[in-house]
Write an enzyme that holds these catalytic residues in place. Structure first.
Site: not given
Length: 332
Positions: A202, A255
């Site tokens: 992320k 992400k």
């Protein structure tokens, strides 16, 4: 005209039927996970448009039920829940409360649709009064999260979601060691078979802006760059993936999705594990804005963006376009 032999790729492009026949990558309803923002409010009719995310809403429990009912009728199979509590505190206690909003939402969804796959976001940022993803020292104005003390709270949150009936828990906090802590806590509570979908890779991305409006979880001070990954790092993704695999995660998220398709491909090639990608709020809002202005073909760009993410190696795609794509019959 006497020409040498050459490749005639157009033979298999002459019609839609031929193109579909030889297509190597395709999209289906099994690939899509729809995120929802559910609000703890006594107003059963609460339905607030998110200005920076056209077509998305903050929903009361009752409105969430209506929204999901319509989506399930069009083929939606998986949802991801984010909660907005009635009150916040420094320890984010609403995240792991038995009667927390996500816990109530899980119970409602599993009662109505037992076969619906319900995933829950495991983080504290929506629940803490300071907006960071974990505990901070009193008086801290920089946002240095206390990693190890936060692990206990994340583990409690995951167990509370499991007890409510969640099918998968998805830690998004990016604390070191959180997968191991959650796995240990789930196993101890009797949820050995409950999968963890870890936000393994992320990045500290500028594409998250609209989400912070939606989830009301923006930091009150500082930023999240001390615990989310720097966008310029590539090899670090391998280290984060390796750690989460060793700690017991089952599915792994990159992400954002679109700007990091190189990372998705690299990890998919390097690890034999299920990969997911999150097409985040900024990606969604940019496409929506361009479509609303008539600058591009909404359907074509949505489908191409999702196809590109899957082509890069993601088996699952978390996307705010899931509802629309299914409702319009673009994906089945």
């Amino acid at each position: 005209m006497n020409l040498p032999e050459f490749h005639r790729g157009r033979r298999l492009r002459r019609s839609a039927a031929l193109r579909d026949m030889v297509r190597e990558v395709s999209l289906s309803s099994n690939d899509l996970i729809m995120p929802y923002f559910v609000v703890d409010t006594p107003d059963h009719t609460f339905r607030k448009a998110i200005d920076s995310m056209p077509g998305q809403f903050q929903l009361s429990l009752h409105e969430l039920e209506k929204q999901v009912a319509a989506a399930v009728d069009t083929g939606l199979k998986s949802v991801l829940l984010f909660g907005i509590p009635a009150a916040k505190d420094p320890l984010g206690s609403g995240a792991y409360a038995e009667d927390g909003i996500v816990q109530k939402a899980v119970r409602m969804l599993k009662k109505n649709w037992p076969e619906l796959v319900v995933l829950t976001d495991v983080c504290l940022c929506e629940y803490t009064s300071h907006g960071h993803c974990g505990m901070i020292r009193e008086g801290d104005t920089v946002g240095r999260v206390l990693n190890d003390p936060t692990l206990d709270l994340l583990a409690k949150t995951a167990v509370s979601h499991a007890q409510a009936g969640a099918d998968i828990v998805a830690p998004s906090d990016m604390m070191d060691g959180r997968v191991a802590a959650i796995r240990q806590a789930l196993d101890k509570a009797g949820f050995e078979d409950l999968p963890i979908m870890s936000y393994a890779v992320k990045y500290a991305s500028s594409y998250y802006g609209p989400f912070r409006d939606a989830a009301e979880g923006a930091p009150k001070f500082g930023d999240r760059r001390t615990y989310q990954m720097d966008p310029g790092c590539v090899k670090e993704a391998f280290r984060e993936m390796t750690a989460d695999i060793e700690e017991g995660a089952d599915i792994f998220i990159v992400k954002p999705a679109g700007p990091y398709q190189d990372i998705i491909r690299m990890l998919n090639d390097g690890f034999d594990v299920p990969m997911a990608a999150y097409q985040v709020s900024g990606e969604y809002s940019m496409i929506c804005a361009a479509a609303l202005n008539g600058w591009l073909d909404e359907k074509a760009v949505i489908l191409e963006s999702l196809l590109g993410i899957k082509r890069s190696g993601a088996k699952l795609i978390i996307t705010y376009f899931a509802e629309k794509a299914l409702k319009e019959g673009w994906i089945r």
